[in-house]
Design an enzyme around this catalytic site. Structure first.
Site, PDB file in Angstrom:
ATOM      1  N   ASN A   1      38.945   2.261 -30.799  1.00 13.92           N
ATOM      2  CA  ASN A   1      39.361   2.363 -29.238  1.00 13.92           C
ATOM      3  C   ASN A   1      39.041   3.503 -28.847  1.00 13.92           C
ATOM      4  O   ASN A   1      39.575   4.628 -28.872  1.00 13.92           O
ATOM      5  CB  ASN A   1      40.954   2.053 -29.257  1.00 13.92           C
ATOM      6  CG  ASN A   1      41.513   2.150 -27.827  1.00 13.92           C
ATOM      7  OD1 ASN A   1      40.758   2.050 -26.894  1.00 13.92           O
ATOM      8  ND2 ASN A   1      42.869   2.474 -27.703  1.00 13.92           N
ATOM      9  N   TRP A   2      37.927   3.150 -27.947  1.00 18.97           N
ATOM     10  CA  TRP A   2      37.231   4.381 -27.220  1.00 18.97           C
ATOM     11  C   TRP A   2      38.152   5.111 -26.049  1.00 18.97           C
ATOM     12  O   TRP A   2      37.609   5.983 -25.575  1.00 18.97           O
ATOM     13  CB  TRP A   2      35.870   4.286 -27.154  1.00 18.97           C
ATOM     14  CG  TRP A   2      34.856   4.401 -28.200  1.00 18.97           C
ATOM     15  CD1 TRP A   2      35.058   4.244 -29.592  1.00 18.97           C
ATOM     16  CD2 TRP A   2      33.618   4.745 -27.970  1.00 18.97           C
ATOM     17  NE1 TRP A   2      34.039   4.512 -30.274  1.00 18.97           N
ATOM     18  CE2 TRP A   2      32.907   4.570 -29.358  1.00 18.97           C
ATOM     19  CE3 TRP A   2      32.504   4.709 -26.833  1.00 18.97           C
ATOM     20  CZ2 TRP A   2      31.735   5.005 -29.578  1.00 18.97           C
ATOM     21  CZ3 TRP A   2      31.064   5.106 -27.178  1.00 18.97           C
ATOM     22  CH2 TRP A   2      30.629   4.927 -28.601  1.00 18.97           C
ATOM     23  N   LYS A   3      38.987   4.174 -25.650  1.00 16.80           N
ATOM     24  CA  LYS A   3      39.841   4.637 -24.514  1.00 16.80           C
ATOM     25  C   LYS A   3      38.832   4.998 -23.412  1.00 16.80           C
ATOM     26  O   LYS A   3      37.920   4.308 -23.315  1.00 16.80           O
ATOM     27  CB  LYS A   3      40.939   5.972 -24.745  1.00 16.80           C
ATOM     28  CG  LYS A   3      41.716   5.524 -25.981  1.00 16.80           C
ATOM     29  CD  LYS A   3      42.916   6.305 -26.499  1.00 16.80           C
ATOM     30  CE  LYS A   3      43.504   5.820 -27.733  1.00 16.80           C
ATOM     31  NZ  LYS A   3      44.772   6.689 -27.704  1.00 16.80           N
TER      32      LYS A   3
ATOM     33  N   HIS B   1      48.819  -1.835 -25.450  1.00 15.73           N
ATOM     34  CA  HIS B   1      48.520  -0.538 -25.948  1.00 15.73           C
ATOM     35  C   HIS B   1      49.781   0.383 -25.315  1.00 15.73           C
ATOM     36  O   HIS B   1      49.964   0.101 -24.114  1.00 15.73           O
ATOM     37  CB  HIS B   1      47.064   0.085 -25.576  1.00 15.73           C
ATOM     38  CG  HIS B   1      46.897   1.406 -26.507  1.00 15.73           C
ATOM     39  ND1 HIS B   1      47.599   2.514 -26.029  1.00 15.73           N
ATOM     40  CD2 HIS B   1      46.409   1.683 -27.668  1.00 15.73           C
ATOM     41  CE1 HIS B   1      47.372   3.357 -26.789  1.00 15.73           C
ATOM     42  NE2 HIS B   1      46.539   2.815 -28.006  1.00 15.73           N
TER      43      HIS B   1
ATOM     44  N   GLU C   1      49.841   3.181 -24.230  1.00 12.99           N
ATOM     45  CA  GLU C   1      49.067   4.087 -22.862  1.00 12.99           C
ATOM     46  C   GLU C   1      49.441   3.194 -21.693  1.00 12.99           C
ATOM     47  O   GLU C   1      49.529   3.628 -20.570  1.00 12.99           O
ATOM     48  CB  GLU C   1      48.056   4.591 -23.257  1.00 12.99           C
ATOM     49  CG  GLU C   1      47.814   5.812 -24.346  1.00 12.99           C
ATOM     50  CD  GLU C   1      46.686   6.161 -24.838  1.00 12.99           C
ATOM     51  OE1 GLU C   1      45.494   5.512 -24.709  1.00 12.99           O
ATOM     52  OE2 GLU C   1      46.690   6.934 -26.100  1.00 12.99           O
TER      53      GLU C   1
ATOM     54  N   GLU D   1      51.433   1.079 -33.594  1.00 16.34           N
ATOM     55  CA  GLU D   1      50.991   2.508 -33.388  1.00 16.34           C
ATOM     56  C   GLU D   1      52.365   3.260 -32.722  1.00 16.34           C
ATOM     57  O   GLU D   1      52.661   3.126 -31.598  1.00 16.34           O
ATOM     58  CB  GLU D   1      49.959   2.112 -31.970  1.00 16.34           C
ATOM     59  CG  GLU D   1      48.791   1.729 -32.604  1.00 16.34           C
ATOM     60  CD  GLU D   1      47.575   2.095 -31.842  1.00 16.34           C
ATOM     61  OE1 GLU D   1      46.477   2.474 -32.289  1.00 16.34           O
ATOM     62  OE2 GLU D   1      47.869   2.221 -30.537  1.00 16.34           O
TER      63      GLU D   1
ATOM     64  N   GLY E   1      47.012  10.515 -31.146  1.00 17.46           N
ATOM     65  CA  GLY E   1      46.541  11.683 -30.585  1.00 17.46           C
ATOM     66  C   GLY E   1      47.130  12.952 -30.880  1.00 17.46           C
ATOM     67  O   GLY E   1      46.935  14.118 -30.262  1.00 17.46           O
TER      68      GLY E   1
ATOM     69  N   SER F   1      46.503   8.794 -34.938  1.00 17.55           N
ATOM     70  CA  SER F   1      45.971   9.685 -35.878  1.00 17.55           C
ATOM     71  C   SER F   1      45.298   9.307 -37.262  1.00 17.55           C
ATOM     72  O   SER F   1      45.564  10.142 -38.266  1.00 17.55           O
ATOM     73  CB  SER F   1      47.015  10.884 -36.159  1.00 17.55           C
ATOM     74  OG  SER F   1      47.378  11.159 -34.818  1.00 17.55           O
TER      75      SER F   1
ATOM     76  N   GLY G   1      41.723   6.059 -32.630  1.00 16.31           N
ATOM     77  CA  GLY G   1      41.118   6.311 -31.489  1.00 16.31           C
ATOM     78  C   GLY G   1      40.273   7.450 -31.394  1.00 16.31           C
ATOM     79  O   GLY G   1      38.933   7.321 -31.666  1.00 16.31           O
ATOM     80  N   GLY G   2      40.520   8.729 -31.573  1.00 13.07           N
ATOM     81  CA  GLY G   2      39.884   9.916 -31.542  1.00 13.07           C
ATOM     82  C   GLY G   2      38.593   9.890 -32.756  1.00 13.07           C
ATOM     83  O   GLY G   2      37.489  10.216 -32.344  1.00 13.07           O
TER      84      GLY G   2
END
Ligand code: 13P
Length: 249
Positions: A10-12, A93, A95, A163, A169, A208, A229-230
């Site tokens: 997920n590149w957000k 999600h 966020e 999640e 993150g 993470s 993610g990251g």
């Protein structure tokens, strides 16, 4: 039941055209691991270019609107995503649940719209730190899942991503015991909702995930992959996670 592992990045809100070189490197490396399904959920602006350049990778979006079309400024619907070459979409999600105040009912409508259009849908659930510390994580996330699941009794191409919000993150991951407990609890709800078909729904862990912890996480029963993610932004970080999924079988 043995389910194929699914590893999705997920590149957000990261990535412009120059970053497609990383997506290309991920696609090339992923082709060596045919036993794993690999996807990238990109910013909407990159979906069409990525889908064209990387036909063998599942390219997805990070959200969709539940309606077919209409006066919804700034929104993108399932038909538009398909038109751009997407084959999957994330819904719910945390966020978006937090920043866009999306509730379970809206997430459910989005999941139904995506599945109805034959997109693979990754439906996210997860608890806050307060809820975890109050000992209410399992009951809360089960309730969230029940309220967010599509109502039409068909799982289609549905996956769930657990999640924990506090693990996203943050560099903190849930313990394998906590992940295992939650995934078993979510599996129970999926079977209650869909019968035997609920056994086939993949449950991913997210929060993470990185090369250093992926193998351990994938060794937990009922962990069928990861939403990353990251560590999905660079092939050097993401490919070892795909490799760990392949090894876990
Ligand atoms: P991180 O892997 O950066 O913690 O993000 C997880 C996530 O939110 C994926 O959807």
């Amino acid at each position: 039941m043995q389910r194929r592992k699914l590893v999705v990045g997920n590149w957000k809100m990261h990535g412009v055209a120059a970053d497609l070189a990383e997506a290309l490197a991920i696609a090339e490396a992923a082709s060596a691991f045919e036993q794993v399904d690999v996807g990238l959920c990109l910013p909407a602006t990159l979906i069409e270019r990525a889908a064209r350049a990387l036909p063998r990778l599942h390219i997805g979006s990070q959200d969709l609107h539940h309606a077919d079309k209409g006066a919804h400024t700034g929104c993108v619907c399932a038909a538009m995503l398909l038109d751009a070459g997407a084959s999957m979409a994330i819904v719910g999600h945390s966020e978006r649940r937090q920043a866009q105040s999306e509730n379970d009912e809206e997430v459910r409508a989005k999941a139904e719209a995506g599945l109805g259009a034959a997109l693979a849908v990754i439906l996210c659930v997860g608890e806050s730190l307060d809820v975890r510390e109050a000992g209410e994580a399992v009951a809360t996330v089960q309730r969230q899942l029940d309220a967010s699941l599509p109502r039409d009794n068909s799982v289609g191409k549905l996956s769930i991503a657990y999640e924990p919000i506090w693990a996203i993150g943050s560099g903190r991951t849930a313990t394998c015991e906590d992940i295992g407990e939650m995934h078993v609890a979510l599996r129970q709800r999926l079977v209650a909702a869909f019968g035997d078909a609920g056994e086939g729904v993949r449950i991913l862990y997210g929060g993470s995930v990185k090369a250093a912890n992926a193998a351990e996480i994938f060794s937990v029963d009922d962990v069928d992959g990861a939403l990353v993610g990251g560590a999905s932004l660079k092939a050097a970080d993401f490919v070892p996670i795909i490799e760990a999924a392949a090894r876990a079988g």
